[in-house]
Design a protein around this motif. Sequence first.
Motif, short mmCIF file in Angstrom:
data_model
loop_
_atom_site.label_atom_id
_atom_site.label_comp_id
_atom_site.label_asym_id
_atom_site.label_seq_id
_atom_site.Cartn_x
_atom_site.Cartn_y
_atom_site.Cartn_z
N LYS A 110 0.86 -1.19 0.00
CA LYS A 110 0.00 0.00 0.00
C LYS A 110 0.90 1.24 0.00
O LYS A 110 1.64 1.49 0.94
CB LYS A 110 -0.92 0.00 1.22
CG LYS A 110 -1.92 -1.16 1.21
CD LYS A 110 -2.84 -1.07 2.40
CE LYS A 110 -3.90 -2.15 2.38
NZ LYS A 110 -3.31 -3.48 2.57
N ARG A 111 0.77 2.02 -1.03
CA ARG A 111 1.64 3.15 -1.24
C ARG A 111 1.67 4.11 -0.06
O ARG A 111 2.71 4.64 0.32
CB ARG A 111 1.17 3.87 -2.50
CG ARG A 111 2.04 4.96 -2.99
CD ARG A 111 1.41 5.55 -4.22
NE ARG A 111 1.71 6.96 -4.31
CZ ARG A 111 1.13 7.76 -5.17
NH1 ARG A 111 0.22 7.30 -5.99
NH2 ARG A 111 1.45 9.03 -5.21
N TYR A 112 0.52 4.35 0.58
CA TYR A 112 0.44 5.36 1.64
C TYR A 112 1.21 4.94 2.89
O TYR A 112 1.46 5.75 3.78
CB TYR A 112 -1.02 5.66 2.01
CG TYR A 112 -1.80 4.49 2.56
CD1 TYR A 112 -2.64 3.75 1.75
CD2 TYR A 112 -1.71 4.13 3.91
CE1 TYR A 112 -3.36 2.67 2.25
CE2 TYR A 112 -2.42 3.07 4.42
CZ TYR A 112 -3.25 2.34 3.58
OH TYR A 112 -3.96 1.28 4.08
N GLU A 113 1.61 3.68 2.98
CA GLU A 113 2.37 3.21 4.14
C GLU A 113 3.85 3.48 4.00
O GLU A 113 4.61 3.21 4.94
CB GLU A 113 2.11 1.72 4.37
CG GLU A 113 0.70 1.42 4.83
CD GLU A 113 0.51 -0.04 5.21
OE1 GLU A 113 1.32 -0.88 4.80
OE2 GLU A 113 -0.48 -0.33 5.92
N TYR A 114 4.28 3.97 2.85
CA TYR A 114 5.71 4.13 2.56
C TYR A 114 6.10 5.60 2.59
O TYR A 114 5.81 6.35 1.65
CB TYR A 114 6.04 3.51 1.20
CG TYR A 114 6.05 2.01 1.22
CD1 TYR A 114 4.86 1.28 1.20
CD2 TYR A 114 7.25 1.31 1.29
CE1 TYR A 114 4.88 -0.10 1.26
CE2 TYR A 114 7.28 -0.07 1.33
CZ TYR A 114 6.08 -0.77 1.32
OH TYR A 114 6.11 -2.15 1.37
N PRO A 115 6.79 6.04 3.65
CA PRO A 115 7.17 7.46 3.74
C PRO A 115 8.49 7.81 3.06
O PRO A 115 8.76 8.99 2.81
CB PRO A 115 7.29 7.69 5.24
CG PRO A 115 7.65 6.37 5.80
CD PRO A 115 7.02 5.33 4.92
N TYR A 116 9.33 6.82 2.78
CA TYR A 116 10.65 7.10 2.22
C TYR A 116 10.74 6.56 0.79
O TYR A 116 10.45 5.37 0.55
CB TYR A 116 11.74 6.45 3.09
CG TYR A 116 11.62 6.81 4.54
CD1 TYR A 116 11.25 5.87 5.49
CD2 TYR A 116 11.86 8.12 4.96
CE1 TYR A 116 11.13 6.21 6.83
CE2 TYR A 116 11.73 8.47 6.30
CZ TYR A 116 11.37 7.51 7.22
OH TYR A 116 11.23 7.86 8.54
N TRP A 117 11.18 7.44 -0.12
CA TRP A 117 11.18 7.09 -1.54
C TRP A 117 12.50 7.46 -2.20
O TRP A 117 13.13 8.47 -1.84
CB TRP A 117 10.05 7.84 -2.27
CG TRP A 117 8.70 7.35 -1.88
CD1 TRP A 117 7.99 7.71 -0.77
CD2 TRP A 117 7.91 6.40 -2.57
NE1 TRP A 117 6.79 7.03 -0.75
CE2 TRP A 117 6.72 6.22 -1.84
CE3 TRP A 117 8.09 5.66 -3.75
CZ2 TRP A 117 5.72 5.34 -2.25
CZ3 TRP A 117 7.09 4.80 -4.16
CH2 TRP A 117 5.92 4.64 -3.42
N GLY A 118 12.89 6.66 -3.20
CA GLY A 118 14.00 7.03 -4.05
C GLY A 118 13.53 7.91 -5.20
O GLY A 118 12.33 8.23 -5.30
#
Length: 127
Positions: A110-118
């Motif tokens: 689920k995208r909204y659970e991921y706060p850190y992105w490359g």
Amino acid sequence: QLQLVESGGGLVQPGGSLRLSCAASGFTLDYYAIGWFRQVPGKEREGVSCISSSRGSGGTTNYADSVKGRFTISRDNNGNTVYLQMNSLKPEDTAVYYCAAAPVVGNSCKRYEYPYWGQGTQVTVSS
């Protein structure tokens, strides 16, 4: 500062393979769920494959139906790199691929659970 850097994208012919890498600095990937997502212009970013943290159940995996049997997500033994092996690539796999990290239990995509992105890496499948 937590940073994720993707690499390994490029141009490949249909049926070919690529391996994407997601390297971390500033934190240890072992303690995070890691997801690979992709996005094409005009569409929402979608989850491709996700892997749980190495704690607890130890790296369970989750795949979108469109990539099952073709893509494999895995962790490096050093704990700070996650890979996405992509085989039998199709033109519809063309997208910018992002890795992301989430301090959650499980292999949620689920995208909204991921706060850190490359920043993403381009994958183009074309003859």
